[in-house]
Design a protein around this motif. Structure first.
Motif, PDB file in Angstrom:
ATOM      1  N   ARG A 129       0.843  -1.172   0.000  1.00  0.00           N
ATOM      2  CA  ARG A 129       0.000   0.000   0.000  1.00  0.00           C
ATOM      3  C   ARG A 129       0.892   1.241   0.000  1.00  0.00           C
ATOM      4  O   ARG A 129       1.930   1.254   0.639  1.00  0.00           O
ATOM      5  CB  ARG A 129      -0.905   0.003   1.240  1.00  0.00           C
ATOM      6  N   HIS A 175       9.043   2.164  -5.714  1.00  0.00           N
ATOM      7  CA  HIS A 175       8.065   1.906  -4.663  1.00  0.00           C
ATOM      8  C   HIS A 175       8.689   2.268  -3.314  1.00  0.00           C
ATOM      9  O   HIS A 175       9.425   1.453  -2.743  1.00  0.00           O
ATOM     10  CB  HIS A 175       7.642   0.425  -4.649  1.00  0.00           C
ATOM     11  N   GLY A 180       1.182   6.820  -8.838  1.00  0.00           N
ATOM     12  CA  GLY A 180       0.117   5.893  -8.473  1.00  0.00           C
ATOM     13  C   GLY A 180      -0.053   5.804  -6.975  1.00  0.00           C
ATOM     14  O   GLY A 180       0.836   6.155  -6.199  1.00  0.00           O
ATOM     15  N   PHE A 181      -1.219   5.326  -6.575  1.00  0.00           N
ATOM     16  CA  PHE A 181      -1.458   5.010  -5.168  1.00  0.00           C
ATOM     17  C   PHE A 181      -2.091   3.628  -5.106  1.00  0.00           C
ATOM     18  O   PHE A 181      -3.140   3.388  -5.703  1.00  0.00           O
ATOM     19  CB  PHE A 181      -2.375   6.021  -4.488  1.00  0.00           C
ATOM     20  N   ARG A 182      -1.415   2.724  -4.389  1.00  0.00           N
ATOM     21  CA  ARG A 182      -1.886   1.346  -4.267  1.00  0.00           C
ATOM     22  C   ARG A 182      -2.701   1.201  -2.986  1.00  0.00           C
ATOM     23  O   ARG A 182      -2.219   1.500  -1.894  1.00  0.00           O
ATOM     24  CB  ARG A 182      -0.694   0.389  -4.271  1.00  0.00           C
ATOM     25  N   THR A 230       3.493   5.187  -5.653  1.00  0.00           N
ATOM     26  CA  THR A 230       4.481   4.697  -6.600  1.00  0.00           C
ATOM     27  C   THR A 230       4.799   5.820  -7.584  1.00  0.00           C
ATOM     28  O   THR A 230       3.949   6.672  -7.874  1.00  0.00           O
ATOM     29  CB  THR A 230       3.971   3.479  -7.377  1.00  0.00           C
ATOM     30  N   GLN A 237      -3.935   5.671 -10.900  1.00  0.00           N
ATOM     31  CA  GLN A 237      -2.769   6.303 -11.491  1.00  0.00           C
ATOM     32  C   GLN A 237      -3.166   7.617 -12.149  1.00  0.00           C
ATOM     33  O   GLN A 237      -4.235   7.717 -12.750  1.00  0.00           O
ATOM     34  CB  GLN A 237      -2.148   5.384 -12.556  1.00  0.00           C
ATOM     35  N   SER A 258      -5.160  -0.197  -7.595  1.00  0.00           N
ATOM     36  CA  SER A 258      -4.458   1.076  -7.473  1.00  0.00           C
ATOM     37  C   SER A 258      -5.028   2.064  -8.485  1.00  0.00           C
ATOM     38  O   SER A 258      -5.709   1.678  -9.454  1.00  0.00           O
ATOM     39  CB  SER A 258      -2.948   0.900  -7.702  1.00  0.00           C
TER      40      SER A 258
END
Length: 298
Positions: A98, A292, A130-132, A101, A140, A138
């Protein structure tokens, strides 16, 4: 059970067998009786029952003579041991997947109008953040500088300034264009296949275009005489959510916080763009390097 009986807090009592039992077995059996079993004794019992520490309290209460689990003192001290690293089901990550990125991407772009044959290759290059949310989902968002080549045939393209399509003496043959624009994608990614160092994923979303410059070459006929005109449009125009993005990719982790990816994509028109009001399609390939910062596995 012999090891359990020898542990601290456990005593033995010899029971008398009945006459009928003596006749059949010839000996009396030992039975274990709980005498103030401590949390440490319970942990020893758990280790003997299962090497990985599963089914802790329920197994202990089967051994201890009828004493329910919720009445052991300091039962919170008994916990399952973490799986050993050699176990195939053991986690190899230090944290959950989480967080943010950061990706740098580039690659060739092939554009066309009306699904005609692709023109010469253009180029995409830019950054994607991005965000997971978890191991699979996720979002982007990014900014890509794009150079697109395309050819529009006849009425697929609006004429140059002053061009009058109602004039029967003017017949547009084709327009060859080179566009310089910004592509702002907003996508959702889902990881279809998840392995310790490999991932296969799918992406879908929308792109907004900021047109910076169009270099236009008009080929037409005037009274059946071939003519040519060059015109450059430098006015900037914003086209919100003008393309639908769909892609699939493969990611490979090559360092603890770094991965490389390859992602073929297709962009389909949602609205017309550019001075010529064209429906532009694009297909291509994005090569990426992703950092990451908050976790150790792709």
């Amino acid at each position: 059970n012999n090891m359990l009986k020898s542990s601290p807090g456990w005593t033995k009592a010899t029971g008398k067998a009945s006459a009928g039992q003596d006749a059949k077995t010839g000996a009396a059996e030992d039975t274990g009786v709980h005498r103030g079993m401590t949390a440490a004794d319970m942990a020893i019992a758990v280790d003997m029952i299962h090497p990985y520490g599963h089914d802790t309290l329920s197994k202990v209460t089967d051994i201890v003579a009828g004493r329910p689990a919720d009445k052991f003192s300091d039962s919170s001290a008994v916990s399952a041991r973490p799986l050993p690293s050699g176990n195939p089901h053991a986690r190899t990550m230090n944290t959950r997947m989480r967080g943010l990125t950061f990706s740098a991407v580039f690659g060739p772009d092939f554009s066309n109008v009306g699904f005609s044959s692709p023109d010469q290759a253009g180029l995409n290059a830019g950054l994607i953040i991005g965000f997971r949310f978890n191991d699979r989902w996720s979002i982007q968002a990014g900014a890509l500088y794009s150079r697109k080549h395309y050819t529009a045939i006849g009425d697929d393209y609006q004429g140059y300034p002053g061009y009058n399509p109602s004039n029967p003496a003017l017949v547009m043959d084709k327009v060859e264009a080179l566009c310089f624009m910004w592509d702002f994608p907003l996508n959702v990614r889902y990881d279809l296949i998840v392995r310790p160092k490999h991932r296969v994923y799918a992406v879908a979303g929308l792109s907004s275009y900021l047109m910076n410059r169009e270099d236009l070459h008009y080929y037409y006929k005037y009274n059946n005489i071939p003519r040519y005109k060059h015109w450059e449009n430098r006015s900037q125009s914003m086209y919100w959510f003008s393309a639908f993005n769909i892609s699939a990719g493969y990611a490979l982790q090559f360092m603890p916080r770094w991965s490389a990816s390859v992602e073929p994509y297709l962009k389909l028109p949602v609205q017309q763009v550019g001075y010529g009001n064209i429906d532009i399609n694009s297909l291509g390939l994005l090569l990426g390097i992703t950092y990451h910062p908050q976790w150790h596995q792709v």
